[in-house]
Motif scaffolding. Structure first.
Motif, PDB file in Angstrom:
ATOM      1  N   UNK A   9     -12.706   6.000  -6.651  1.00 48.95           N
ATOM      2  CA  UNK A   9     -12.375   4.629  -5.489  1.00 48.95           C
ATOM      3  C   UNK A   9     -10.927   4.692  -5.134  1.00 48.95           C
ATOM      4  N   UNK A  10     -10.378   3.636  -4.711  1.00 53.16           N
ATOM      5  CA  UNK A  10      -9.341   3.447  -4.377  1.00 53.16           C
ATOM      6  C   UNK A  10      -8.372   2.542  -5.270  1.00 53.16           C
ATOM      7  N   UNK A  11      -7.304   2.970  -5.805  1.00 52.10           N
ATOM      8  CA  UNK A  11      -6.347   1.769  -6.574  1.00 52.10           C
ATOM      9  C   UNK A  11      -5.782   0.803  -5.911  1.00 52.10           C
ATOM     10  N   UNK A  12      -5.505  -0.266  -6.507  1.00 58.47           N
ATOM     11  CA  UNK A  12      -5.029  -1.534  -5.945  1.00 58.47           C
ATOM     12  C   UNK A  12      -3.701  -1.286  -5.366  1.00 58.47           C
ATOM     13  N   UNK A  13      -3.170  -0.257  -5.654  1.00 60.92           N
ATOM     14  CA  UNK A  13      -1.844   0.058  -5.003  1.00 60.92           C
ATOM     15  C   UNK A  13      -1.836   0.198  -3.380  1.00 60.92           C
ATOM     16  N   UNK A  14      -3.080   0.813  -3.094  1.00 62.69           N
ATOM     17  CA  UNK A  14      -3.426   1.098  -1.742  1.00 62.69           C
ATOM     18  C   UNK A  14      -3.371  -0.430  -0.975  1.00 62.69           C
ATOM     19  N   UNK A  15      -4.053  -1.331  -1.621  1.00 64.90           N
ATOM     20  CA  UNK A  15      -3.976  -2.780  -0.905  1.00 64.90           C
ATOM     21  C   UNK A  15      -2.611  -3.218  -0.897  1.00 64.90           C
ATOM     22  N   UNK A  16      -1.687  -3.051  -2.077  1.00 67.64           N
ATOM     23  CA  UNK A  16      -0.486  -3.632  -1.920  1.00 67.64           C
ATOM     24  C   UNK A  16       0.579  -2.833  -1.023  1.00 67.64           C
ATOM     25  N   UNK A  17       0.550  -1.657  -0.844  1.00 62.25           N
ATOM     26  CA  UNK A  17       1.202  -0.841   0.166  1.00 62.25           C
ATOM     27  C   UNK A  17       0.821  -1.430   1.578  1.00 62.25           C
ATOM     28  N   UNK A  18      -0.580  -1.559   1.903  1.00 62.11           N
ATOM     29  CA  UNK A  18      -0.715  -1.963   3.448  1.00 62.11           C
ATOM     30  C   UNK A  18      -0.471  -3.692   3.439  1.00 62.11           C
ATOM     31  N   UNK A  19      -0.681  -4.339   2.180  1.00 61.52           N
ATOM     32  CA  UNK A  19      -0.362  -5.768   2.524  1.00 61.52           C
ATOM     33  C   UNK A  19       1.377  -5.950   2.732  1.00 61.52           C
ATOM     34  N   UNK A  20       2.107  -5.000   2.003  1.00 65.07           N
ATOM     35  CA  UNK A  20       3.523  -5.110   2.154  1.00 65.07           C
ATOM     36  C   UNK A  20       3.965  -4.852   3.435  1.00 65.07           C
ATOM     37  N   UNK A  21       3.217  -3.843   4.185  1.00 66.73           N
ATOM     38  CA  UNK A  21       3.679  -3.626   5.713  1.00 66.73           C
ATOM     39  C   UNK A  21       3.403  -4.555   6.553  1.00 66.73           C
ATOM     40  N   UNK A  22       1.941  -5.011   6.418  1.00 64.83           N
ATOM     41  CA  UNK A  22       1.703  -6.053   7.151  1.00 64.83           C
ATOM     42  C   UNK A  22       2.537  -7.367   7.220  1.00 64.83           C
ATOM     43  N   UNK A  23       2.919  -7.859   6.034  1.00 65.13           N
ATOM     44  CA  UNK A  23       3.985  -8.698   5.961  1.00 65.13           C
ATOM     45  C   UNK A  23       3.701 -10.177   5.967  1.00 65.13           C
ATOM     46  N   UNK A  24       2.304 -10.264   5.906  1.00 66.23           N
ATOM     47  CA  UNK A  24       1.812 -11.730   5.958  1.00 66.23           C
ATOM     48  C   UNK A  24       0.190 -11.684   5.368  1.00 66.23           C
ATOM     49  N   UNK A  25      -0.204 -12.763   4.803  1.00 68.44           N
ATOM     50  CA  UNK A  25      -1.517 -12.543   4.468  1.00 68.44           C
ATOM     51  C   UNK A  25      -2.691 -11.888   5.291  1.00 68.44           C
ATOM     52  N   UNK A  26      -3.356 -11.018   5.008  1.00 68.46           N
ATOM     53  CA  UNK A  26      -4.494 -10.352   5.809  1.00 68.46           C
ATOM     54  C   UNK A  26      -5.668 -11.286   6.081  1.00 68.46           C
ATOM     55  N   UNK A  27      -6.109 -11.465   7.330  1.00 64.19           N
ATOM     56  CA  UNK A  27      -7.455 -12.451   7.486  1.00 64.19           C
ATOM     57  C   UNK A  27      -8.555 -11.586   7.738  1.00 64.19           C
ATOM     58  N   UNK A  28      -8.116 -10.518   8.711  1.00 58.97           N
ATOM     59  CA  UNK A  28      -9.365 -10.031   9.506  1.00 58.97           C
ATOM     60  C   UNK A  28      -9.032  -8.371   9.105  1.00 58.97           C
TER      61      UNK A  28
END
Length: 266
Positions: free
Chosen positions: A21-40
């Motif tokens: 599977x994928x580690x939570x670090x992947x979500x963290x990296x993407x979320x930090x780049x997006x810069x705001x809460x992800x909706x969709x």
């Protein structure tokens, strides 16, 4: 879409069992780049939902697409009930709804390069983010790697997938970052690596290989033979490098200029 791209459905349960599977670090990296809460999120080539659940379990509304119905059947067993599933290849996803993130986890190389980035941009909100992640699982011990290579050689020269645009493995920017840097629809291209070391049994490693497309497209007798040969040369426990390379880019807010010599229409 190639036969290799459509080869996974027959091993959907094994894919779920043996693929990491994928580690939570992947979500963290993407979320930090997006810069705001992800909706969709629109996920292309979602498979059995290895990445899908990482985002869906954190309150993001995910639409998971895959061309293989068997893979989506397996996905539905492992993701929250509010994940929407659509059986479609990337090229057949109809534009209309736009998403804050389009995600391709170990899937982008199966898509058609013709019109890839304009199609991707059409699925994203202005300022939305494209994320791609993936990476080969490699044996950490060079001696074991060489033994496996020798066992595989009569059947397969390589079980990997070469860079789609021919980028050298030692180039500082890997594909698809190389394409994204040239894509007029996108800006802010970033590449990062999440380093991972995993330990698994020899049987689980061979189980993983049984889900790799290079083996799946072999005739069944050859596939069974090469996997037996590999099993014979493995120690009981093995260590693998399973680094994840992440590419991120942002869809431009403004429409890109048309190519020189062409007229803007519509």
């Amino acid at each position: 879409m190639s036969g290799r791209a459509l080869s996974f459905g027959v091993v959907a349960e094994s894919y779920e069992r043996y693929r990491p599977g994928y580690p939570v670090e992947l979500f963290d990296v993407v979320r930090a780049y997006v810069g705001h809460p992800l909706r969709t999120v629109l996920e292309i080539g979602a498979g059995t939902g290895k990445a899908t659940r990482l985002f869906a379990q954190r309150g993001v509304m995910v639409t998971a697409t895959d061309p293989d119905g068997a893979m989506l059947d397996e996905l539905r067993k492992h993701v929250p009930a509010d994940v929407r599933t659509v059986r479609a290849a990337f090229e057949d996803v109809q534009p209309g709804e736009r998403y804050g993130l389009v995600l391709a986890a170990a899937a982008l190389h199966w898509t058609n390069p013709e019109g890839r980035w304009s199609r991707m941009a059409a699925l994203l909100e202005p300022g939305g983010v494209f994320a791609s992640c993936g990476g080969a699982i490699q044996l950490a011990d060079p001696a074991v790697e060489e033994a496996v290579r020798a066992a595989r050689a009569p059947f397969l020269e390589s079980d990997g997938i070469p860079s789609p645009d021919g980028t050298s493995p030692d180039h500082p920017m890997q594909w698809p970052g190389t394409e994204l840097q040239r894509a007029q629809w996108f800006t802010g291209v970033q590449q990062s690596v999440i380093e991972r070391r995993l330990t698994m049994s020899a049987r689980d490693y061979v189980g993983y290989l049984s889900t790799v497309s290079a083996y799946l497209v072999l005739p069944a007798p050859e596939r069974e033979q090469v996997l037996r040969q590999i099993m014979r040369v493995l120690p009981d426990r093995i260590e693998v490098a399973a680094d994840i390379t992440v590419h991120l880019a942002r869809r431009r807010h403004e429409e890109p200029d048309p190519p020189a010599g062409s007229a803007r229409t519509g």
